[in-house]
Design a protein around this motif. Structure first.
Motif, PDB file in Angstrom:
ATOM      1  N   LYS A 133      31.351  42.877 -51.045  1.00 32.96           N
ATOM      2  CA  LYS A 133      31.942  41.764 -50.310  1.00 32.96           C
ATOM      3  C   LYS A 133      31.936  40.467 -51.120  1.00 32.96           C
ATOM      4  N   GLY A 134      30.879  40.220 -51.860  1.00 32.28           N
ATOM      5  CA  GLY A 134      30.800  38.980 -52.629  1.00 32.28           C
ATOM      6  C   GLY A 134      31.656  38.978 -53.873  1.00 32.28           C
ATOM      7  N   ASP A 135      32.216  40.142 -54.234  1.00 26.71           N
ATOM      8  CA  ASP A 135      32.982  40.261 -55.467  1.00 26.71           C
ATOM      9  C   ASP A 135      34.486  40.312 -55.215  1.00 26.71           C
ATOM     10  N   ARG A 136      34.885  40.324 -53.952  1.00 23.06           N
ATOM     11  CA  ARG A 136      36.297  40.561 -53.636  1.00 23.06           C
ATOM     12  C   ARG A 136      37.202  39.419 -54.066  1.00 23.06           C
ATOM     13  N   ARG A 137      36.747  38.175 -53.893  1.00 21.93           N
ATOM     14  CA  ARG A 137      37.579  37.029 -54.267  1.00 21.93           C
ATOM     15  C   ARG A 137      37.890  37.050 -55.754  1.00 21.93           C
ATOM     16  N   ARG A 138      36.877  37.388 -56.553  1.00 22.74           N
ATOM     17  CA  ARG A 138      37.092  37.441 -58.000  1.00 22.74           C
ATOM     18  C   ARG A 138      38.097  38.532 -58.357  1.00 22.74           C
ATOM     19  N   ARG A 139      38.001  39.672 -57.688  1.00 20.45           N
ATOM     20  CA  ARG A 139      38.917  40.772 -57.976  1.00 20.45           C
ATOM     21  C   ARG A 139      40.349  40.420 -57.586  1.00 20.45           C
ATOM     22  N   VAL A 140      40.500  39.705 -56.494  1.00 22.75           N
ATOM     23  CA  VAL A 140      41.844  39.283 -56.078  1.00 22.75           C
ATOM     24  C   VAL A 140      42.453  38.368 -57.126  1.00 22.75           C
ATOM     25  N   ARG A 141      41.673  37.436 -57.631  1.00 22.42           N
ATOM     26  CA  ARG A 141      42.169  36.524 -58.671  1.00 22.42           C
ATOM     27  C   ARG A 141      42.534  37.289 -59.929  1.00 22.42           C
ATOM     28  N   GLU A 142      41.754  38.295 -60.278  1.00 20.13           N
ATOM     29  CA  GLU A 142      42.066  39.124 -61.455  1.00 20.13           C
ATOM     30  C   GLU A 142      43.373  39.886 -61.260  1.00 20.13           C
ATOM     31  N   LEU A 143      43.595  40.397 -60.057  1.00 20.69           N
ATOM     32  CA  LEU A 143      44.827  41.134 -59.786  1.00 20.69           C
ATOM     33  C   LEU A 143      46.051  40.232 -59.871  1.00 20.69           C
ATOM     34  N   LEU A 144      45.936  39.021 -59.360  1.00 19.58           N
ATOM     35  CA  LEU A 144      47.052  38.079 -59.464  1.00 19.58           C
ATOM     36  C   LEU A 144      47.366  37.776 -60.917  1.00 19.58           C
ATOM     37  N   ASP A 145      46.330  37.641 -61.724  1.00 18.38           N
ATOM     38  CA  ASP A 145      46.525  37.388 -63.151  1.00 18.38           C
ATOM     39  C   ASP A 145      47.186  38.585 -63.832  1.00 18.38           C
ATOM     40  N   VAL A 146      46.793  39.794 -63.438  1.00 18.56           N
ATOM     41  CA  VAL A 146      47.354  41.008 -64.038  1.00 18.56           C
ATOM     42  C   VAL A 146      48.857  41.118 -63.790  1.00 18.56           C
TER      43      VAL A 146
END
Length: 363
Positions: A133-146
């Motif tokens: 749960k605490g890592d989801r925001r970071r993963r979303v930002r990474e996906l947008l960058d990808v």
């Protein structure tokens, strides 16, 4: 078997009929819309299978069946050997994590009341085991960058983006759970031509980066060729021809495929003047009243008595079986014949005649 070894996805005898009923209190079935009527294909790991055909041929229905958004009337969809049409509950939920979908319309496939961060991160709410749960925001930002978007856009809403950007958001959402198969249902048909190229290049790059297998559905053969390893041509609920991209584009043997190829725009003016144009007469038959035998015969200039009596098998035609070559690929036609619709780019070549098809005989 596919060109890429053991298939990751196998479809056998897939059928989807929508019942037609009459009455209010006592409903009686009086017929059925045969949207998909016996489809077979396999998808290899890392492969892209393009499915093309006219509107109403059943392409999008196949996409929904592959993602278990609808239940088939008959047939099977096997993911890594397991028939997912028989699954439900947690077992189906686990499989859906590995088969994601990119929808056709980027304007209606995104919830206008949710921010981009919530849209892309929603799969983590459904599959919490995919990300802490605490890592989801970071993963979303990474996906947008990808997918080529600014990670700072996480707090914006869909109406603040262009059509191409919205489709990138949809692709990011499809990648969130790291699936193995992505079903792309006409993902560029609603976009401008220049944006279409950007999205196609993005999908090609992501396939290598994420080791994805694609089922790419479209009605534009020129777009499908740029991304597909193999192509399946659908007509009225069935696949009528399938093969490698060069086999289908340069050596088509089914009359319907030849007619579709003749409508593909040619950028070179000289080649455009020399090309052969096949114009089909009549309308596509209703899926509630399928013609007997070959379902393309009502619009085919090669139609004979046999076509009305016998359903052609999707197999390598006898005439090409012994000689082999690029024309020796599966084609559901009793009178399959290789025909180059768009000639090679040779300015000195002869001018190709026009062929007009009225559905009853040679034009």
């Amino acid at each position: 078997m596919t060109a890429n070894g053991e298939p990751i996805l196998e479809v056998e005898g897939l059928v989807k009929h929508y019942p037609l009923t009459r009455g209010v209190l006592f409903k009686k079935q009086i017929g059925a819309v045969r949207a998909v009527d016996g489809v077979d294909f396999a998808l290899g790991r890392g492969e892209t299978l393009g499915i093309v055909g006219e509107s109403g041929c059943g392409k999008s229905t196949v996409a929904r069946l592959l993602c278990s958004l609808e239940r088939p009337t008959a047939g099977s969809v096997r993911f890594k050997g397991e028939d997912i049409t028989r699954l439900s509950g947690r077992a189906l939920k686990a499989v859906r994590r590995n088969i994601q979908m990119v929808f056709q319309d980027p304007y209606t496939s995104l919830n206008p009341r949710m921010t981009v961060g919530d849209i892309v991160g929603e799969p983590y709410e459904i599959h919490p085991e995919a990300a802490p749960k605490g890592d989801r925001r970071r993963r979303v930002r990474e996906l947008l960058d990808v997918v080529g978007l600014d990670p700072d856009y996480v707090n914006r809403y869909p109406h603040q983006f262009s059509g191409g950007q919205r489709q990138r958001i949809g692709i990011a959402r499809g990648l969130a759970l790291r699936p193995e198969v992505i079903v792309a249902d006409e993902p560029v048909s609603a976009l401008d031509v220049s944006v279409q190229a950007q999205v196609i290049n993005l999908l090609a790059r992501l396939q290598t980066e994420f080791d994805l297998s694609y089922v790419f559905i479209a009605h534009d053969l020129s777009i499908v060729r740029h991304i597909s390893d193999r192509i399946a041509v659908m007509y009225l609920g069935r696949i009528v021809e399938t093969g490698r991209d060069a086999e289908i584009y340069d050596h088509p043997t089914h009359p319907y495929t030849q007619a579709l190829l003749s409508a593909v725009p040619v950028p070179d003016p000289d080649a455009r003047e020399r090309r052969e144009r096949i114009i089909l007469g009549g309308d596509v038959p209703s899926p509630t009243d399928i013609p007997s035998g070959c379902r393309f015969r009502t619009r085919c200039w090669k139609a004979r008595e046999r076509c009305a009596l016998e359903v052609p098998a999707l197999a390598v035609p006898d005439v090409f079986r012994e000689g082999g070559g690029p024309a020796a690929h599966d084609s559901a036609c009793h009178f399959a014949e290789e025909r180059r619709v768009v000639p090679p780019e040779d300015p000195g070549g002869p001018e190709a005649p026009q062929a007009t098809v009225n559905g009853n005989g040679p034009g």
